[in-house]
Design a protein around this motif. Sequence first.
Motif, PDB file in Angstrom:
ATOM      1  N   VAL A 157       0.842  -1.197   0.000  1.00  0.00           N
ATOM      2  CA  VAL A 157       0.000   0.000   0.000  1.00  0.00           C
ATOM      3  C   VAL A 157       0.876   1.245   0.000  1.00  0.00           C
ATOM      4  CG1 VAL A 157      -1.836   1.252   1.193  1.00  0.00           C
ATOM      5  CG2 VAL A 157      -1.730  -1.254   1.357  1.00  0.00           C
ATOM      6  N   ALA A 158       0.503   2.238  -0.823  1.00  0.00           N
ATOM      7  CA  ALA A 158       1.190   3.528  -0.849  1.00  0.00           C
ATOM      8  C   ALA A 158       0.198   4.641  -0.553  1.00  0.00           C
ATOM      9  CB  ALA A 158       1.845   3.761  -2.212  1.00  0.00           C
ATOM     10  N   ASP A 159       0.631   5.618   0.239  1.00  0.00           N
ATOM     11  CA  ASP A 159      -0.177   6.815   0.508  1.00  0.00           C
ATOM     12  C   ASP A 159       0.542   8.013  -0.078  1.00  0.00           C
ATOM     13  OD1 ASP A 159      -2.363   8.292   1.617  1.00  0.00           O
ATOM     14  OD2 ASP A 159      -1.024   8.956   3.209  1.00  0.00           O
ATOM     15  N   ILE A 160      -0.161   8.747  -0.938  1.00  0.00           N
ATOM     16  CA  ILE A 160       0.422   9.865  -1.670  1.00  0.00           C
ATOM     17  C   ILE A 160       0.143  11.165  -0.924  1.00  0.00           C
ATOM     18  CG2 ILE A 160       0.430  11.107  -3.866  1.00  0.00           C
ATOM     19  CD1 ILE A 160       1.470   8.173  -3.935  1.00  0.00           C
TER      20      ILE A 160
ATOM     21  N   PHE B 169       3.279  -0.774   4.145  1.00  0.00           N
ATOM     22  CA  PHE B 169       2.794   0.580   3.844  1.00  0.00           C
ATOM     23  C   PHE B 169       3.962   1.535   3.601  1.00  0.00           C
ATOM     24  CE2 PHE B 169      -0.446  -1.594   6.216  1.00  0.00           C
ATOM     25  CZ  PHE B 169      -1.638  -1.186   5.627  1.00  0.00           C
ATOM     26  N   TRP B 170       3.784   2.364   2.570  1.00  0.00           N
ATOM     27  CA  TRP B 170       4.741   3.425   2.277  1.00  0.00           C
ATOM     28  C   TRP B 170       3.996   4.762   2.225  1.00  0.00           C
ATOM     29  CZ3 TRP B 170       5.093  -1.424   0.374  1.00  0.00           C
ATOM     30  CH2 TRP B 170       6.341  -2.076   0.467  1.00  0.00           C
ATOM     31  N   GLY B 171       4.541   5.758   2.905  1.00  0.00           N
ATOM     32  CA  GLY B 171       3.987   7.110   2.845  1.00  0.00           C
ATOM     33  C   GLY B 171       4.954   8.014   2.109  1.00  0.00           C
TER      34      GLY B 171
ATOM     35  N   VAL C 297      -3.457   2.196  -3.468  1.00  0.00           N
ATOM     36  CA  VAL C 297      -2.877   3.532  -3.293  1.00  0.00           C
ATOM     37  C   VAL C 297      -3.954   4.423  -2.696  1.00  0.00           C
ATOM     38  CG1 VAL C 297      -1.874   5.562  -4.422  1.00  0.00           C
ATOM     39  CG2 VAL C 297      -1.252   3.262  -5.199  1.00  0.00           C
ATOM     40  N   THR C 298      -3.574   5.233  -1.720  1.00  0.00           N
ATOM     41  CA  THR C 298      -4.509   6.173  -1.104  1.00  0.00           C
ATOM     42  C   THR C 298      -3.974   7.592  -1.236  1.00  0.00           C
ATOM     43  OG1 THR C 298      -3.444   5.917   1.068  1.00  0.00           O
ATOM     44  CG2 THR C 298      -5.307   4.464   0.581  1.00  0.00           C
TER      45      THR C 298
END
Length: 364
Positions: A186-189, A209-211, A253-254
């Motif tokens: 999961v990636a948060d943009i 998770f990656w931010g 992706v969020t």
Amino acid sequence: MTTLDEPVVTTDPTTTTGDDQAAVAERMVQVLNDGAINVLGSIGHQLGLFDVLTTLPWATSAQVADAAGLTERYVREWLGGVVTAGWVEYEPQGRLYRISPDHAPFLTGTGVDNIARTMGLITLMGQVTPQVIETFRTGGGLRYSDYPGFHDAQAADSAAVNDASLVETIVPLTGIVDRLRAGIDVADIGCGEGHAVNLLAREFPNSRFWGFDFSPEALVPARAEAAAWGLTNATFVDCDVAGEAQESSYDLVTAFDAIHDQAHPATVLANIHRSLRPGGTFLMVDIKASSHLEDNLDLPWASFLYAVSTVHCMSVSLGQGGDGLGTVWGTELATQMLHEAGFSDVEQHDLEADPFNAYFVARR
């Protein structure tokens, strides 16, 4: 018959009466007064005065000041302002104060109902107004670093919504909760201070998770919170998401209120589409308003949105040499741009607990 060259107006200026002007004058004075009340509300929130008042029954200004650890004379003058605003009740015989029970839920606590917290954005806008005025003359825009405290204020507002709804209500909109529990990427943009990433990483320990955010200052509290919570599945990266996308790297992706102030939103959306694996999901939370000004006339907080856009969101995009899309890009344009980015399946959801935002679920 009206043509495209003839603007539609709602009033005839030649028929304005004295009563109309009196109503306008009354409204303008109310705007002036409400603006001042907003400043008092922000002060009360930042100093914890509203929360202190909830712990006291009827109290003198000295007792309120002592409980808050503040100077009595300033507290007494502030109390005069919030009493005349109707937020605090006053008993003149004993010169006693107490917070109005009806107002307390909207002035205290960390929940979504605390509007006093959001009032701080108005005072922050006031700090940069002289610089924004200059951009009206010269063009361009400001940098994120020109907004001291903005990340903190924005993070506090977002945290209230996410703490209440992210795991139980928002994420289930994607339909992939079971996959998150099993383990996906999961990636948060535009993650900012990363609270949403950390909440998800704690709830779904088998997922990774990656931010991503290009503000190193915002990532400091993100990493600190992850460390404090003992999270080993949350990583925060300082980078510009408008750069080269990682091909087919993520299942989800969020982006939480982050797309509209990007320098080049269309590029970011295309990169998000490219970064998703086949069948991947994009959850985009952004401002719920119309792309058409005339359809925002009845939106109670429309003026606030346009002000935030003028003073911050549009400006920081233009300051990066960007498109200046603005806060009120609207759900119609958002849907159109998601399709143009390559998403064929786009759904919009609305949540009663968060009337300010629209929730888009798009699938590759």
